[in-house]
Design a protein around this motif. Structure first.
Motif, PDB file in Angstrom:
ATOM      1  N   MET A 194       0.837  -1.193   0.000  1.00  0.00           N
ATOM      2  CA  MET A 194       0.000   0.000   0.000  1.00  0.00           C
ATOM      3  C   MET A 194       0.878   1.251   0.000  1.00  0.00           C
ATOM      4  O   MET A 194       1.799   1.360   0.805  1.00  0.00           O
ATOM      5  N   PRO A 195       0.622   2.185  -0.913  1.00  0.00           N
ATOM      6  CA  PRO A 195       1.417   3.414  -0.915  1.00  0.00           C
ATOM      7  C   PRO A 195       1.192   4.195   0.373  1.00  0.00           C
ATOM      8  O   PRO A 195       0.124   4.145   0.969  1.00  0.00           O
ATOM      9  N   GLU A 196       2.229   4.913   0.820  1.00  0.00           N
ATOM     10  CA  GLU A 196       2.113   5.697   2.041  1.00  0.00           C
ATOM     11  C   GLU A 196       1.291   6.958   1.827  1.00  0.00           C
ATOM     12  O   GLU A 196       0.681   7.470   2.756  1.00  0.00           O
ATOM     13  N   SER A 197       1.291   7.460   0.592  1.00  0.00           N
ATOM     14  CA  SER A 197       0.542   8.680   0.303  1.00  0.00           C
ATOM     15  C   SER A 197       0.018   8.648  -1.123  1.00  0.00           C
ATOM     16  O   SER A 197       0.557   7.938  -1.983  1.00  0.00           O
ATOM     17  N   ALA A 198      -1.035   9.414  -1.347  1.00  0.00           N
ATOM     18  CA  ALA A 198      -1.583   9.549  -2.693  1.00  0.00           C
ATOM     19  C   ALA A 198      -0.784  10.597  -3.450  1.00  0.00           C
ATOM     20  O   ALA A 198      -0.353  11.592  -2.867  1.00  0.00           O
ATOM     21  N   GLU A 199      -0.571  10.366  -4.744  1.00  0.00           N
ATOM     22  CA  GLU A 199       0.068  11.408  -5.540  1.00  0.00           C
ATOM     23  C   GLU A 199      -1.010  12.387  -5.994  1.00  0.00           C
ATOM     24  O   GLU A 199      -2.033  11.992  -6.549  1.00  0.00           O
ATOM     25  N   ILE A 200      -0.782  13.649  -5.712  1.00  0.00           N
ATOM     26  CA  ILE A 200      -1.780  14.679  -5.978  1.00  0.00           C
ATOM     27  C   ILE A 200      -1.502  15.363  -7.311  1.00  0.00           C
ATOM     28  O   ILE A 200      -0.370  15.788  -7.581  1.00  0.00           O
ATOM     29  N   VAL A 201      -2.549  15.463  -8.119  1.00  0.00           N
ATOM     30  CA  VAL A 201      -2.505  16.255  -9.342  1.00  0.00           C
ATOM     31  C   VAL A 201      -3.332  17.508  -9.076  1.00  0.00           C
ATOM     32  O   VAL A 201      -4.562  17.442  -8.972  1.00  0.00           O
ATOM     33  N   LEU A 202      -2.658  18.639  -8.918  1.00  0.00           N
ATOM     34  CA  LEU A 202      -3.345  19.902  -8.657  1.00  0.00           C
ATOM     35  C   LEU A 202      -3.756  20.525  -9.983  1.00  0.00           C
ATOM     36  O   LEU A 202      -2.906  20.873 -10.804  1.00  0.00           O
ATOM     37  N   ILE A 203      -5.059  20.668 -10.178  1.00  0.00           N
ATOM     38  CA  ILE A 203      -5.581  21.185 -11.439  1.00  0.00           C
ATOM     39  C   ILE A 203      -6.114  22.596 -11.198  1.00  0.00           C
ATOM     40  O   ILE A 203      -7.153  22.784 -10.577  1.00  0.00           O
ATOM     41  N   GLY A 204      -5.377  23.586 -11.684  1.00  0.00           N
ATOM     42  CA  GLY A 204      -5.760  24.980 -11.466  1.00  0.00           C
ATOM     43  C   GLY A 204      -5.059  25.554 -10.258  1.00  0.00           C
ATOM     44  O   GLY A 204      -5.607  25.556  -9.153  1.00  0.00           O
ATOM     45  N   CYS A 205      -3.851  26.044 -10.458  1.00  0.00           N
ATOM     46  CA  CYS A 205      -3.058  26.578  -9.346  1.00  0.00           C
ATOM     47  C   CYS A 205      -3.417  28.032  -9.067  1.00  0.00           C
ATOM     48  O   CYS A 205      -3.582  28.435  -7.925  1.00  0.00           O
ATOM     49  N   GLY A 206      -3.539  28.812 -10.130  1.00  0.00           N
ATOM     50  CA  GLY A 206      -3.842  30.216  -9.959  1.00  0.00           C
ATOM     51  C   GLY A 206      -2.615  31.032  -9.599  1.00  0.00           C
ATOM     52  O   GLY A 206      -1.487  30.529  -9.555  1.00  0.00           O
ATOM     53  N   CYS A 207      -2.838  32.286  -9.322  1.00  0.00           N
ATOM     54  CA  CYS A 207      -1.750  33.227  -9.064  1.00  0.00           C
ATOM     55  C   CYS A 207      -1.238  33.085  -7.633  1.00  0.00           C
ATOM     56  O   CYS A 207      -2.036  32.964  -6.693  1.00  0.00           O
ATOM     57  N   PRO A 208       0.082  33.082  -7.435  1.00  0.00           N
ATOM     58  CA  PRO A 208       0.619  33.062  -6.081  1.00  0.00           C
ATOM     59  C   PRO A 208       0.047  34.203  -5.238  1.00  0.00           C
ATOM     60  O   PRO A 208      -0.187  35.308  -5.737  1.00  0.00           O
ATOM     61  N   LEU A 209      -0.211  33.888  -3.986  1.00  0.00           N
ATOM     62  CA  LEU A 209      -0.777  34.787  -2.968  1.00  0.00           C
ATOM     63  C   LEU A 209      -2.281  34.991  -3.112  1.00  0.00           C
ATOM     64  O   LEU A 209      -2.926  35.476  -2.177  1.00  0.00           O
ATOM     65  N   ARG A 210      -2.877  34.613  -4.250  1.00  0.00           N
ATOM     66  CA  ARG A 210      -4.314  34.854  -4.450  1.00  0.00           C
ATOM     67  C   ARG A 210      -5.108  33.582  -4.750  1.00  0.00           C
ATOM     68  O   ARG A 210      -6.259  33.450  -4.337  1.00  0.00           O
ATOM     69  N   GLY A 211      -4.525  32.660  -5.481  1.00  0.00           N
ATOM     70  CA  GLY A 211      -5.257  31.468  -5.895  1.00  0.00           C
ATOM     71  C   GLY A 211      -5.353  30.421  -4.794  1.00  0.00           C
ATOM     72  O   GLY A 211      -4.365  30.106  -4.125  1.00  0.00           O
ATOM     73  N   MET A 212      -6.550  29.848  -4.611  1.00  0.00           N
ATOM     74  CA  MET A 212      -6.732  28.779  -3.633  1.00  0.00           C
ATOM     75  C   MET A 212      -5.865  27.580  -3.982  1.00  0.00           C
ATOM     76  O   MET A 212      -5.301  26.916  -3.100  1.00  0.00           O
ATOM     77  N   GLY A 213      -5.738  27.300  -5.268  1.00  0.00           N
ATOM     78  CA  GLY A 213      -4.892  26.189  -5.696  1.00  0.00           C
ATOM     79  C   GLY A 213      -3.450  26.389  -5.267  1.00  0.00           C
ATOM     80  O   GLY A 213      -2.777  25.441  -4.843  1.00  0.00           O
ATOM     81  N   TRP A 214      -2.971  27.629  -5.385  1.00  0.00           N
ATOM     82  CA  TRP A 214      -1.606  27.938  -4.961  1.00  0.00           C
ATOM     83  C   TRP A 214      -1.423  27.625  -3.484  1.00  0.00           C
ATOM     84  O   TRP A 214      -0.406  27.039  -3.086  1.00  0.00           O
ATOM     85  N   TYR A 215      -2.418  27.980  -2.654  1.00  0.00           N
ATOM     86  CA  TYR A 215      -2.253  27.727  -1.221  1.00  0.00           C
ATOM     87  C   TYR A 215      -2.308  26.231  -0.913  1.00  0.00           C
ATOM     88  O   TYR A 215      -1.608  25.755  -0.014  1.00  0.00           O
ATOM     89  N   HIS A 216      -3.115  25.482  -1.658  1.00  0.00           N
ATOM     90  CA  HIS A 216      -3.077  24.022  -1.524  1.00  0.00           C
ATOM     91  C   HIS A 216      -1.665  23.514  -1.808  1.00  0.00           C
ATOM     92  O   HIS A 216      -1.142  22.654  -1.091  1.00  0.00           O
ATOM     93  N   ALA A 217      -1.054  24.036  -2.872  1.00  0.00           N
ATOM     94  CA  ALA A 217       0.300  23.622  -3.237  1.00  0.00           C
ATOM     95  C   ALA A 217       1.290  23.950  -2.126  1.00  0.00           C
ATOM     96  O   ALA A 217       2.165  23.136  -1.790  1.00  0.00           O
ATOM     97  N   VAL A 218       1.169  25.140  -1.550  1.00  0.00           N
ATOM     98  CA  VAL A 218       2.064  25.557  -0.467  1.00  0.00           C
ATOM     99  C   VAL A 218       1.995  24.571   0.695  1.00  0.00           C
ATOM    100  O   VAL A 218       3.027  24.144   1.250  1.00  0.00           O
ATOM    101  N   GLN A 219       0.784  24.180   1.070  1.00  0.00           N
ATOM    102  CA  GLN A 219       0.634  23.249   2.188  1.00  0.00           C
ATOM    103  C   GLN A 219       1.205  21.872   1.852  1.00  0.00           C
ATOM    104  O   GLN A 219       1.879  21.244   2.674  1.00  0.00           O
ATOM    105  N   LEU A 220       0.947  21.398   0.637  1.00  0.00           N
ATOM    106  CA  LEU A 220       1.448  20.083   0.233  1.00  0.00           C
ATOM    107  C   LEU A 220       2.970  20.083   0.137  1.00  0.00           C
ATOM    108  O   LEU A 220       3.632  19.144   0.584  1.00  0.00           O
ATOM    109  N   LEU A 221       3.529  21.127  -0.429  1.00  0.00           N
ATOM    110  CA  LEU A 221       4.985  21.221  -0.547  1.00  0.00           C
ATOM    111  C   LEU A 221       5.646  21.362   0.820  1.00  0.00           C
ATOM    112  O   LEU A 221       6.815  20.997   0.992  1.00  0.00           O
ATOM    113  N   GLY A 222       4.902  21.873   1.783  1.00  0.00           N
ATOM    114  CA  GLY A 222       5.402  21.988   3.141  1.00  0.00           C
ATOM    115  C   GLY A 222       5.218  20.725   3.963  1.00  0.00           C
ATOM    116  O   GLY A 222       5.447  20.728   5.180  1.00  0.00           O
TER     117      GLY A 222
END
Length: 397
Positions: A38-66
């Motif tokens: 069983m994989p330890e984690s799911a691989e996430i495909v973020l669809i629609g990142c948007g602009c840094p500091l404004r896009g919700m997708g961007w903030y999802h990416a920030v949390q995942l990368l952290g």
């Protein structure tokens, strides 16, 4: 003397204990084998990142990368606008600069560009693009091998489109979980718990945002969120009343706008086109099954969201804020780390993490995501939004 002879009962007990011991070892080895596969984690495909500091997708990416979600790992970002026609426009430079700092993640313009799912891997799509694009994106995510979908609210522009997405995913055996993060928020559970313990209580869920109270700021807001407040900002509160107060279009007995608080405006957006929407709204819903709940939303109300409870005389007797005192330190830390970002990212930071972690774990295990809204809740929530919008607008004319 003859050696002692083991009784039949003793021999039976010995064999039974030996078999139980062997069975325990067998189960243990199976679990170890399965956990290795069983994989330890799911691989996430973020669809629609948007602009840094404004896009919700961007903030999802920030949390995942952290590494905030142990069951979810960001592998691909699909961003057709800033990697395509919008790369030289507003926000394009900021996106390119941010993307250049991200290691180990593939950036693409289309789901067609990512490789097939590797055997033993679980892939989850986090769809955070424009609402109007979601029906097409969900279908493409399923074709790209995503076995679970995390879909940002409200999911689709219309009930019909959302129901079609639900059917397509259901036919493919792909569960869709919704990004209604307030369903797992501390302030919601605390407010509900207090109301349940005190007879005669009335709950009001309050949502605030930080737009400037002028025509230019609100006109831009109306145009960018042209689906309307009840399908956008206040959709979270509608998901709460659908999830926890038995609200549905068929079960609504009455809805009454609080005219002393509410306001509806017609304003020009940046394009010059006029848009009519609520800049603030408060209303009370009564159901045919005897429940009553209120919702209040204000585009210019500030950065604190909360729930409060009134007694039978209408006096406020309880309030719980988001963020609460325990979360304010984290909010300040994030605001210092990401200056200029949307303030609501920080106040809801723990809840975004909770939803992604539960959905990621559900993707890996094939199980449920406790407390996370499903597409069934989303369909009914959107139905309620479509019912309430013209009803409340008529009352405010």
């Amino acid at each position: 003397a003859c050696p002692s002879v083991m009784s039949l009962r003793e021999r039976t007990e010995t064999l039974k204990n030996r078999n139980v011991h062997n069975l325990d070892l067998s189960i243990s080895s199976i679990r170890q084998k399965n956990s290795k596969n069983m994989p330890e984690s799911a691989e996430i495909v973020l669809i629609g990142c948007g602009c840094p500091l404004r896009g919700m997708g961007w903030y999802h990416a920030v949390q995942l990368l952290g590494n905030k979600c142990e069951s979810a790992e960001l592998k691909y970002v699909i961003e057709p606008w800033f990697l395509g026609g919008g790369k030289d426009g507003p926000g394009g430079k900021e996106f390119a600069e941010w993307a250049a700092t991200v290691e180990g993640v593939g950036f693409h313009t289309s789901l067609d560009d990512i490789p097939a799912v590797v055997e033993g891997t679980k892939r989850c799509a986090l769809v955070s693009g424009r609402t109007a694009d979601n029906p097409k994106l969900v279908g493409a995510a399923i074709k790209a091998g995503c076995s679970t979908i995390y879909l940002e609210k409200p999911g689709a522009p219309t009930v019909a489109e959302l129901e079609a997405m639900k059917k397509e995913a259901g036919d493919a055996g792909v569960p869709i979980f919704m990004g209604y993060n307030k369903n797992v928020c501390k302030y919601v559970s605390k407010t509900r718990e207090f109301a349940a313990a005190n007879e005669g209580s009335h709950v009001t869920f309050v949502s605030n945002n930080t737009y400037e109270d002028n025509d230019a700021s609100l006109g831009e807001c109306f145009e960018r969120n042209c689906e309307g407040m009840l399908k956008n900002m206040a959709i979270h509160e509608l998901a709460l009343v659908v999830s926890f107060f038995d609200v549905s279009v068929d079960n609504i007995d009455s809805v009454v706008a609080d005219k002393s608080f509410s306001s509806m405006k017609t304003l020009k957006g940046p394009s010059g086109k006029e848009w009519t929407d609520f800049d603030k709204i408060k209303f009370t819903i009564k159901t045919k099954t005897g429940k009553e709940v209120s919702v209040q939303a204000d585009r210019c109300g500030g950065d604190v969201t909360y729930g409060f409870v009134s007694n039978s005389e209408g006096e406020e007797v309880f309030r719980y804020n988001m963020p609460d005192e325990d979360d304010l330190e984290n909010v300040k830390k994030l605001a210092d780390e990401y200056p200029g970002a949307m303030a609501y990212f920080f106040s809801q930071d723990p809840d975004y993490i909770t939803v992604k972690e539960r959905v990621g774990k559900a993707c890996v295990t094939g199980g449920d995501a406790p407390g996370v809204a499903t597409i069934d809740i989303a369909v009914e929530t959107l139905k309620v939004a479509e019912f309430l919008t013209p009803t409340l607008m008529e009352q405010l004319k």
